[in-house]
Design a protein around this motif. Structure first.
Motif, PDB file in Angstrom:
ATOM      1  N   PHE A 152       0.826  -1.216   0.000  1.00 37.09           N
ATOM      2  CA  PHE A 152       0.000   0.000   0.000  1.00 37.09           C
ATOM      3  C   PHE A 152       0.861   1.269   0.000  1.00 37.09           C
ATOM      4  CE2 PHE A 152      -2.567  -3.277   2.014  1.00 37.09           C
ATOM      5  CZ  PHE A 152      -3.827  -3.084   1.460  1.00 37.09           C
ATOM      6  N   ARG A 153       0.322   2.324  -0.583  1.00 30.14           N
ATOM      7  CA  ARG A 153       0.903   3.664  -0.484  1.00 30.14           C
ATOM      8  C   ARG A 153      -0.243   4.673  -0.436  1.00 30.14           C
ATOM      9  NH1 ARG A 153       4.810   1.212  -0.321  1.00 30.14           N
ATOM     10  NH2 ARG A 153       6.937   1.588  -1.031  1.00 30.14           N
ATOM     11  N   ILE A 154      -0.017   5.732   0.282  1.00 31.13           N
ATOM     12  CA  ILE A 154      -1.001   6.809   0.281  1.00 31.13           C
ATOM     13  C   ILE A 154      -0.842   7.584  -1.023  1.00 31.13           C
ATOM     14  CG2 ILE A 154      -1.710   8.947   1.446  1.00 31.13           C
ATOM     15  CD1 ILE A 154      -0.575   7.643   4.047  1.00 31.13           C
ATOM     16  N   ALA A 155      -1.965   7.882  -1.686  1.00 32.00           N
ATOM     17  CA  ALA A 155      -1.937   8.634  -2.948  1.00 32.00           C
ATOM     18  C   ALA A 155      -1.773  10.128  -2.630  1.00 32.00           C
ATOM     19  CB  ALA A 155      -3.229   8.384  -3.728  1.00 32.00           C
ATOM     20  N   PRO A 156      -1.165  10.904  -3.536  1.00 24.42           N
ATOM     21  CA  PRO A 156      -0.644  10.479  -4.841  1.00 24.42           C
ATOM     22  C   PRO A 156       0.725   9.818  -4.719  1.00 24.42           C
ATOM     23  CG  PRO A 156      -0.252  12.832  -4.533  1.00 24.42           C
ATOM     24  CD  PRO A 156      -0.989  12.360  -3.309  1.00 24.42           C
ATOM     25  N   VAL A 157       1.015   8.953  -5.696  1.00 26.81           N
ATOM     26  CA  VAL A 157       2.341   8.318  -5.713  1.00 26.81           C
ATOM     27  C   VAL A 157       3.161   8.852  -6.889  1.00 26.81           C
ATOM     28  CG1 VAL A 157       1.572   6.187  -4.599  1.00 26.81           C
ATOM     29  CG2 VAL A 157       1.584   6.321  -7.107  1.00 26.81           C
ATOM     30  N   THR A 158       4.464   8.847  -6.735  1.00 24.98           N
ATOM     31  CA  THR A 158       5.376   9.212  -7.819  1.00 24.98           C
ATOM     32  C   THR A 158       5.728   7.925  -8.563  1.00 24.98           C
ATOM     33  OG1 THR A 158       7.328   8.810  -6.474  1.00 24.98           O
ATOM     34  CG2 THR A 158       6.395  11.039  -6.398  1.00 24.98           C
ATOM     35  N   ALA A 159       6.389   8.088  -9.708  1.00 25.88           N
ATOM     36  CA  ALA A 159       6.807   6.914 -10.485  1.00 25.88           C
ATOM     37  C   ALA A 159       7.760   6.052  -9.657  1.00 25.88           C
ATOM     38  CB  ALA A 159       7.462   7.359 -11.795  1.00 25.88           C
ATOM     39  N   ASP A 160       8.631   6.686  -8.892  1.00 28.87           N
ATOM     40  CA  ASP A 160       9.567   5.920  -8.053  1.00 28.87           C
ATOM     41  C   ASP A 160       8.819   5.115  -6.994  1.00 28.87           C
ATOM     42  OD1 ASP A 160      11.796   6.685  -9.419  1.00 28.87           O
ATOM     43  OD2 ASP A 160      12.323   8.327  -8.054  1.00 28.87           O
ATOM     44  N   GLU A 161       7.825   5.757  -6.388  1.00 29.09           N
ATOM     45  CA  GLU A 161       7.035   5.044  -5.367  1.00 29.09           C
ATOM     46  C   GLU A 161       6.263   3.885  -5.980  1.00 29.09           C
ATOM     47  OE1 GLU A 161       5.919   8.334  -1.979  1.00 29.09           O
ATOM     48  OE2 GLU A 161       5.081   8.608  -3.977  1.00 29.09           O
ATOM     49  N   ALA A 162       5.748   4.098  -7.185  1.00 29.56           N
ATOM     50  CA  ALA A 162       5.009   3.033  -7.874  1.00 29.56           C
ATOM     51  C   ALA A 162       5.947   1.849  -8.130  1.00 29.56           C
ATOM     52  CB  ALA A 162       4.422   3.562  -9.177  1.00 29.56           C
ATOM     53  N   ARG A 163       7.150   2.138  -8.583  1.00 32.98           N
ATOM     54  CA  ARG A 163       8.147   1.102  -8.841  1.00 32.98           C
ATOM     55  C   ARG A 163       8.496   0.335  -7.555  1.00 32.98           C
ATOM     56  NH1 ARG A 163      10.201   1.180 -13.921  1.00 32.98           N
ATOM     57  NH2 ARG A 163       9.467   3.246 -14.509  1.00 32.98           N
ATOM     58  N   GLU A 164       8.609   1.091  -6.465  1.00 33.66           N
ATOM     59  CA  GLU A 164       8.887   0.488  -5.159  1.00 33.66           C
ATOM     60  C   GLU A 164       7.775  -0.474  -4.757  1.00 33.66           C
ATOM     61  OE1 GLU A 164      10.931   4.111  -2.860  1.00 33.66           O
ATOM     62  OE2 GLU A 164       9.199   3.236  -1.796  1.00 33.66           O
ATOM     63  N   MET A 165       6.539  -0.027  -4.957  1.00 28.50           N
ATOM     64  CA  MET A 165       5.382  -0.864  -4.612  1.00 28.50           C
ATOM     65  C   MET A 165       5.478  -2.215  -5.311  1.00 28.50           C
ATOM     66  SD  MET A 165       2.084   1.661  -4.876  1.00 28.50           S
ATOM     67  CE  MET A 165       0.871   0.539  -4.175  1.00 28.50           C
ATOM     68  N   ILE A 166       5.797  -2.134  -6.603  1.00 27.04           N
ATOM     69  CA  ILE A 166       5.845  -3.359  -7.409  1.00 27.04           C
ATOM     70  C   ILE A 166       6.970  -4.274  -6.916  1.00 27.04           C
ATOM     71  CG2 ILE A 166       6.215  -4.271  -9.742  1.00 27.04           C
ATOM     72  CD1 ILE A 166       5.051  -1.494 -10.724  1.00 27.04           C
ATOM     73  N   SER A 167       8.119  -3.681  -6.597  1.00 27.19           N
ATOM     74  CA  SER A 167       9.279  -4.518  -6.257  1.00 27.19           C
ATOM     75  C   SER A 167       9.217  -5.052  -4.836  1.00 27.19           C
ATOM     76  CB  SER A 167      10.579  -3.745  -6.487  1.00 27.19           C
ATOM     77  OG  SER A 167      10.601  -2.619  -5.650  1.00 27.19           O
ATOM     78  N   GLU A 168       8.315  -4.513  -3.998  1.00 29.13           N
ATOM     79  CA  GLU A 168       8.329  -4.985  -2.609  1.00 29.13           C
ATOM     80  C   GLU A 168       7.343  -6.113  -2.310  1.00 29.13           C
ATOM     81  OE1 GLU A 168       7.822  -1.263  -0.648  1.00 29.13           O
ATOM     82  OE2 GLU A 168       5.679  -1.513  -0.368  1.00 29.13           O
ATOM     83  N   VAL A 169       6.513  -6.522  -3.272  1.00 28.58           N
ATOM     84  CA  VAL A 169       5.667  -7.693  -2.986  1.00 28.58           C
ATOM     85  C   VAL A 169       6.550  -8.952  -3.065  1.00 28.58           C
ATOM     86  CG1 VAL A 169       3.469  -6.677  -3.750  1.00 28.58           C
ATOM     87  CG2 VAL A 169       4.874  -7.924  -5.399  1.00 28.58           C
TER      88      VAL A 169
END
Ligand code: ADP
Ligand code: MG
Length: 231
Positions: A152-169
């Motif tokens: 999870f991330r609180i919106a809005p997210v940056t491209a870096d945060e989006a990438r982090e989300m994907i890589s941390e599952v």
């Protein structure tokens, strides 16, 4: 007024909170979230005409304000290969739905491009009373439902945060390709996360959103089912 605002207004006016799949996907399209091609058929002949135009195989789905989980009522048929299959499928879905709920309002049957199966991911949002619009990401099927392997991330997210989300599952290595599945287009998922973030930031009236599943390919991605619930 934007198309999305118009759709939300019409939904409220009808006293509904759930968007139909056609409406949710129209919203997705306005935000450049890729979805399977679709057309809403009002009768059997139209369903065949649209299937011919979209190209086989196709998927048929019930569109009803009274049915949220379509496959639970026999309202989804995948892999229909020809006009005969579409005709039979159209009638079978109608029969299944009526058996489930005789009074269910039926808007029509959605004829949809069949997305080839691939790695499935889920993008969702939930409006948290404390943190506001929150974005969720996970891999589809058992990863979300059984293993709760989501981030999870609180919106809005940056491209870096989006990438982090994907890589941390935990299932992240699967996105790099496994058992003949192609490596997934991570950039396409990042784009969908950013678009979804933008959508909920611009529309705080969205209570929940669920793009489930999204098929991710070597190149590109396609949202197969979309649900949006308004406050
Ligand atoms: P619901 O979640 O309301 O039961 P879905 O639209 O998610 O209905 O359909 C159920 C399942 O059918 C999906 O999870 C997916 O596996 C498959 N499916 C639905 N639409 C398509 C499509 N256009 N292409 C490929 N598979 C599909
Ligand atoms: Mg679904």
């Amino acid at each position: 007024m934007t198309k999305t605002s118009k759709i939300f207004m019409a939904t409220c006016k009808e006293g509904r909170k759930y968007l139909l799949e056609t409406e949710a996907k129209a919203v997705c399209m306005e935000y450049d979230i890729p979805v399977t091609k679709f057309k809403l058929a009002k009768n059997e002949a139209e369903a065949v005409k649209f299937a011919d135009a979209i190209g086989y195989p196709v998927v048929l789905k019930i569109v009803s304000p009274d049915i949220i989980h379509k496959s639970d009522v026999g309202g989804v048929l995948v892999g229909l290969k020809n006009a005969g299959g579409v005709r039979k499928g159209y009638n079978l879905i109608m029969k299944n739905v009526k058996k489930h709920n005789e009074k269910a309002g039926i808007v029509g049957i959605l004829v949809q491009e069949m997305a080839p199966s691939s790695t499935e991911v889920i993008v969702g949002t939930i409006k948290d009373p404390q943190f506001g619009q929150t974005l969720m990401f996970g891999l589809g099927g058992i990863f979300v439902e059984v293993l709760k392997d989501v981030t999870f991330r609180i919106a809005p997210v940056t491209a870096d945060e989006a990438r982090e989300m994907i890589s941390e599952v935990k299932a992240y290595p699967l996105l790099k390709g496994y058992r003949g599945m192609p490596p997934a287009d991570i950039d396409a998922i990042v784009k969908i996360l950013l678009s979804t973030s933008k959508l909920v930031m611009e529309h705080d009236e969205i209570k929940e959103l669920d793009l489930n599943p999204i098929m991710v390919y070597r190149k590109g991605a396609k949202t197969v089912d979309a649900r949006i619930i308004l406050e």
